[in-house]
Design a protein around this motif. Structure first.
Motif, mmCIF file in Angstrom:
data_model
loop_
_atom_site.group_PDB
_atom_site.id
_atom_site.type_symbol
_atom_site.label_atom_id
_atom_site.label_comp_id
_atom_site.label_asym_id
_atom_site.label_seq_id
_atom_site.Cartn_x
_atom_site.Cartn_y
_atom_site.Cartn_z
ATOM 1 N N PRO A 11 -12.704 -12.476 -7.154
ATOM 2 C CA PRO A 11 -12.851 -12.787 -5.638
ATOM 3 C C PRO A 11 -11.400 -12.513 -5.167
ATOM 4 O O PRO A 11 -10.378 -12.310 -5.828
ATOM 5 C CB PRO A 11 -12.894 -14.357 -5.669
ATOM 6 C CG PRO A 11 -13.462 -14.958 -6.724
ATOM 7 C CD PRO A 11 -13.093 -13.826 -7.825
ATOM 8 N N ARG A 12 -11.374 -11.808 -3.874
ATOM 9 C CA ARG A 12 -10.149 -11.810 -3.240
ATOM 10 C C ARG A 12 -9.215 -12.943 -2.880
ATOM 11 O O ARG A 12 -7.980 -12.707 -3.221
ATOM 12 C CB ARG A 12 -10.529 -10.767 -1.935
ATOM 13 C CG ARG A 12 -8.985 -10.497 -0.988
ATOM 14 C CD ARG A 12 -9.513 -9.788 0.138
ATOM 15 N NE ARG A 12 -10.139 -10.392 0.807
ATOM 16 C CZ ARG A 12 -9.753 -11.315 1.836
ATOM 17 N NH1 ARG A 12 -8.315 -11.507 1.935
ATOM 18 N NH2 ARG A 12 -10.562 -11.865 2.720
ATOM 19 N N ARG A 13 -9.929 -14.005 -2.651
ATOM 20 C CA ARG A 13 -9.203 -15.116 -2.362
ATOM 21 C C ARG A 13 -9.993 -16.587 -2.974
ATOM 22 O O ARG A 13 -11.199 -16.349 -3.173
ATOM 23 C CB ARG A 13 -9.020 -15.074 -1.020
ATOM 24 C CG ARG A 13 -10.186 -15.502 -0.100
ATOM 25 C CD ARG A 13 -10.101 -15.476 1.421
ATOM 26 N NE ARG A 13 -11.184 -15.999 2.298
ATOM 27 C CZ ARG A 13 -11.201 -16.984 2.814
ATOM 28 N NH1 ARG A 13 -10.323 -17.772 2.718
ATOM 29 N NH2 ARG A 13 -12.524 -17.051 3.708
ATOM 30 N N GLY A 14 -9.254 -17.479 -3.038
ATOM 31 C CA GLY A 14 -9.867 -18.717 -3.304
ATOM 32 C C GLY A 14 -10.357 -18.869 -4.812
ATOM 33 O O GLY A 14 -9.785 -17.907 -5.742
ATOM 34 N N ARG A 15 -11.303 -19.339 -5.140
ATOM 35 C CA ARG A 15 -12.034 -19.566 -6.697
ATOM 36 C C ARG A 15 -13.578 -19.590 -6.651
ATOM 37 O O ARG A 15 -13.990 -20.358 -5.682
ATOM 38 C CB ARG A 15 -11.268 -20.852 -7.358
ATOM 39 C CG ARG A 15 -9.856 -20.897 -7.437
ATOM 40 C CD ARG A 15 -9.644 -22.120 -8.406
ATOM 41 N NE ARG A 15 -9.818 -23.227 -7.800
ATOM 42 C CZ ARG A 15 -9.974 -24.646 -8.276
ATOM 43 N NH1 ARG A 15 -9.618 -24.573 -9.776
ATOM 44 N NH2 ARG A 15 -10.336 -25.609 -7.854
ATOM 45 N N ALA A 16 -14.219 -19.208 -7.523
ATOM 46 C CA ALA A 16 -15.449 -19.195 -7.807
ATOM 47 C C ALA A 16 -15.601 -20.028 -9.061
ATOM 48 O O ALA A 16 -14.943 -19.689 -10.069
ATOM 49 C CB ALA A 16 -16.152 -17.936 -7.931
ATOM 50 N N VAL A 17 -16.429 -20.920 -8.870
ATOM 51 C CA VAL A 17 -16.704 -21.854 -10.200
ATOM 52 C C VAL A 17 -18.273 -21.749 -10.501
ATOM 53 O O VAL A 17 -18.915 -22.062 -9.598
ATOM 54 C CB VAL A 17 -16.180 -23.309 -9.915
ATOM 55 C CG1 VAL A 17 -16.388 -24.243 -11.061
ATOM 56 C CG2 VAL A 17 -14.529 -23.391 -9.621
ATOM 57 N N LEU A 18 -18.323 -21.665 -11.792
ATOM 58 C CA LEU A 18 -19.730 -21.622 -12.338
ATOM 59 C C LEU A 18 -20.134 -22.735 -12.963
ATOM 60 O O LEU A 18 -19.325 -22.898 -14.222
ATOM 61 C CB LEU A 18 -20.204 -20.295 -13.092
ATOM 62 C CG LEU A 18 -19.869 -19.102 -12.613
ATOM 63 C CD1 LEU A 18 -20.338 -17.971 -13.347
ATOM 64 C CD2 LEU A 18 -20.548 -18.813 -11.128
ATOM 65 N N LEU A 19 -20.544 -23.833 -12.711
ATOM 66 C CA LEU A 19 -20.875 -25.177 -13.350
ATOM 67 C C LEU A 19 -22.367 -25.367 -13.953
ATOM 68 O O LEU A 19 -23.273 -25.110 -13.216
ATOM 69 C CB LEU A 19 -20.608 -26.260 -12.440
ATOM 70 C CG LEU A 19 -21.057 -27.817 -12.929
ATOM 71 C CD1 LEU A 19 -19.998 -28.099 -13.889
ATOM 72 C CD2 LEU A 19 -21.103 -28.735 -11.641
ATOM 73 N N PHE A 20 -22.254 -25.576 -15.199
ATOM 74 C CA PHE A 20 -23.426 -25.962 -16.038
ATOM 75 C C PHE A 20 -23.429 -27.321 -16.529
ATOM 76 O O PHE A 20 -22.651 -27.982 -17.226
ATOM 77 C CB PHE A 20 -23.430 -24.871 -17.247
ATOM 78 C CG PHE A 20 -23.444 -23.702 -16.918
ATOM 79 C CD1 PHE A 20 -24.597 -22.625 -16.801
ATOM 80 C CD2 PHE A 20 -22.183 -22.790 -16.635
ATOM 81 C CE1 PHE A 20 -24.564 -21.436 -16.755
ATOM 82 C CE2 PHE A 20 -22.150 -21.434 -16.294
ATOM 83 C CZ PHE A 20 -23.547 -20.820 -16.316
ATOM 84 N N GLN A 21 -24.257 -28.053 -15.666
ATOM 85 C CA GLN A 21 -24.423 -29.428 -15.483
ATOM 86 C C GLN A 21 -25.490 -30.195 -16.598
ATOM 87 O O GLN A 21 -26.429 -29.636 -16.881
ATOM 88 C CB GLN A 21 -24.569 -30.130 -14.177
ATOM 89 C CG GLN A 21 -24.710 -31.401 -14.097
ATOM 90 C CD GLN A 21 -25.590 -32.075 -13.104
ATOM 91 O OE1 GLN A 21 -25.543 -31.455 -11.790
ATOM 92 N NE2 GLN A 21 -26.610 -32.808 -13.642
ATOM 93 N N PRO A 22 -24.830 -31.263 -17.390
ATOM 94 C CA PRO A 22 -25.694 -31.914 -18.352
ATOM 95 C C PRO A 22 -26.710 -32.710 -17.617
ATOM 96 O O PRO A 22 -26.543 -33.370 -16.512
ATOM 97 C CB PRO A 22 -24.828 -32.564 -19.162
ATOM 98 C CG PRO A 22 -23.687 -32.959 -18.373
ATOM 99 C CD PRO A 22 -23.365 -31.768 -17.506
ATOM 100 N N ALA A 23 -27.777 -33.415 -18.176
ATOM 101 C CA ALA A 23 -28.468 -34.595 -17.993
ATOM 102 C C ALA A 23 -28.939 -34.621 -16.459
ATOM 103 O O ALA A 23 -28.852 -35.755 -15.782
ATOM 104 C CB ALA A 23 -27.663 -35.709 -18.378
#
Length: 381
Positions: free
Chosen positions: A120-132
């Motif tokens: 990304p040019r700015r900020g943050r990308a977060v990929l979350l793989f959530q349990p349960a």
């Protein structure tokens, strides 16, 4: 399209791998390892593991300050035997990816290919793989984990595949998106006696006979509006499996469902009062506990607007949707970030979710990931 043909082939093969090796809520250790392994080639700036159990988060940093945008998928499968002739059917007896979480993971993992090639040019990308997710415990555990403070998203997005909608069609609306629900376990205790002298004991049978219809009358269902309440009896036992014993103990399990969390509080109070009243009138002791607690999901208007812009940019057919009766623990992230979930059509003739013959359509992997990538690029550049 940010994915190459090879990417799509790799993603389909990975989805099939996940489908063959389902792990249920709280047991997703190997699934989490598979996620970390798949993401490695994209070289995330940070990978957080053991998040709220077996959760995984991959962070892709922009060059300039900006918002943190989190895209979430679920790791867990269901304790249901899969009935399928597919070559990638579940290899684990009694367990199956019959809600499509394998597909959701694959869609989110697809984003790592694009983010790895072009941060990304700015900020943050977060990929979350959530349990349960299936038990309603996962999102709460992730949020309670001190490591979640390293993510602290400003926006959170997710999707769920939706059998019954045309393949690839998107349904999305502001406001309540998924109902609140929880399981109520009622234990009624009396005194056993010989079946020849039932008058010498205190049987829960009359209370069970009264409570099952009375509980369902508290929540008859109907229109999904502010007054909506549904109580479903899901399980009941009484006494021992023997002809010589008059029962002294019984259990009733009921699922309580409302449109919002506020309504759930009122329904719980009425259910508890009813149980205590009937128990007192029949000489029993009642104990009640709650399980699989899901808070309602509410789509934030700004988050929905951002998704609609991405859908329009990618020329998706989309329209509004009514709140879903089914529950989703994604709603808890809405307390920390502006959040929204969209429904992605799995086909009008697709088996229903949680059916033993359900299988996530591979054709949704590319379009599903394209919506999220467009939203990320629009927001983060």
């Amino acid at each position: 399209m940010f994915l190459t043909n090879k990417d799509v082939v790799d993603l389909v093969a990975w989805r099939h791998q996940l489908h063959r090796a389902p792990e249920i809520s709280g047991e997703e250790r190997e699934t989490a390892r598979a996620v970390v392994s798949f993401l490695a080639s994209s070289e995330p700036d940070q990978v957080i593991t053991g998040l709220g159990g077996h959760g995984v988060a991959a962070v892709y940093e922009g060059r300039e300050p900006g918002p943190t945008v989190m895209i979430r998928a679920e790791l867990d499968a269901l304790p249901i035997e899969e009935i399928s002739e597919s070559a990638h059917r579940s290899a684990v007896p009694g367990k199956g990816h019959l809600c499509g979480h394998d597909g959701h993971m694959t869609i989110i993992a697809a984003l790592s290919r694009g983010l790895g090639r072009d941060r990304p040019r700015r900020g943050r990308a977060v990929l979350l793989f959530q349990p349960a997710e299936e038990t309603g415990a996962g999102a709460a555990a992730v949020l309670a984990d001190p490591k979640f403070a390293e993510i602290a998203p400003d926006f959170a997005f997710s999707l769920h595949n939706k059998p019954g909608l045309p393949l690839g069609y998107v349904a999305l609306s502001e406001g309540p998106a998924n109902c609140a629900s929880r399981g109520l376990r009622i234990v009624l205790s009396g005194t056993t006696s010989h079946a020849a002298t039932p008058e010498l004991g205190v049987s829960p049978m009359p209370a069970v006979a009264r409570l099952m219809p009375a509980l369902t009358a508290l929540g008859p269902g109907g229109s999904l509006d502010e007054a909506y309440a549904l109580v479903t009896i899901t399980h009941a036992t009484i006494g021992e499996a023997a002809f010589g014993i008059a029962p002294g103990r019984a259990e009733i399990w009921a699922t309580l469902r409302t449109l919002t969390d506020a309504q759930m509080g009122s329904l719980c109070e009425r259910a508890e009062a009813l149980v205590q009243e009937v128990a007192a009138q029949t000489g029993l002791v009642a104990a009640m506990t709650y399980h699989d607690v899901f808070h309602h999901c509410e789509n934030d208007a700004e988050a929905v607007s951002l998704l609609r812009r991405a859908l329009d940019d990618e020329k998706f057919k989309h329209g509004p949707t009514a709140p879903q009766r089914g529950s989703e623990d994604f709603g808890l992230f809405g307390r920390e970030a502006k959040s929204a979930m969209f429904l992605l059509g799995a086909g009008e003739t697709s088996p229903a979710l949680h059916n033993p013959d359900y299988d996530f359509p591979d054709a949704l992997i590319e379009p599903g990931s394209r919506v999220f990538m467009r939203a990320l690029r629009n927001m983060l550049g």
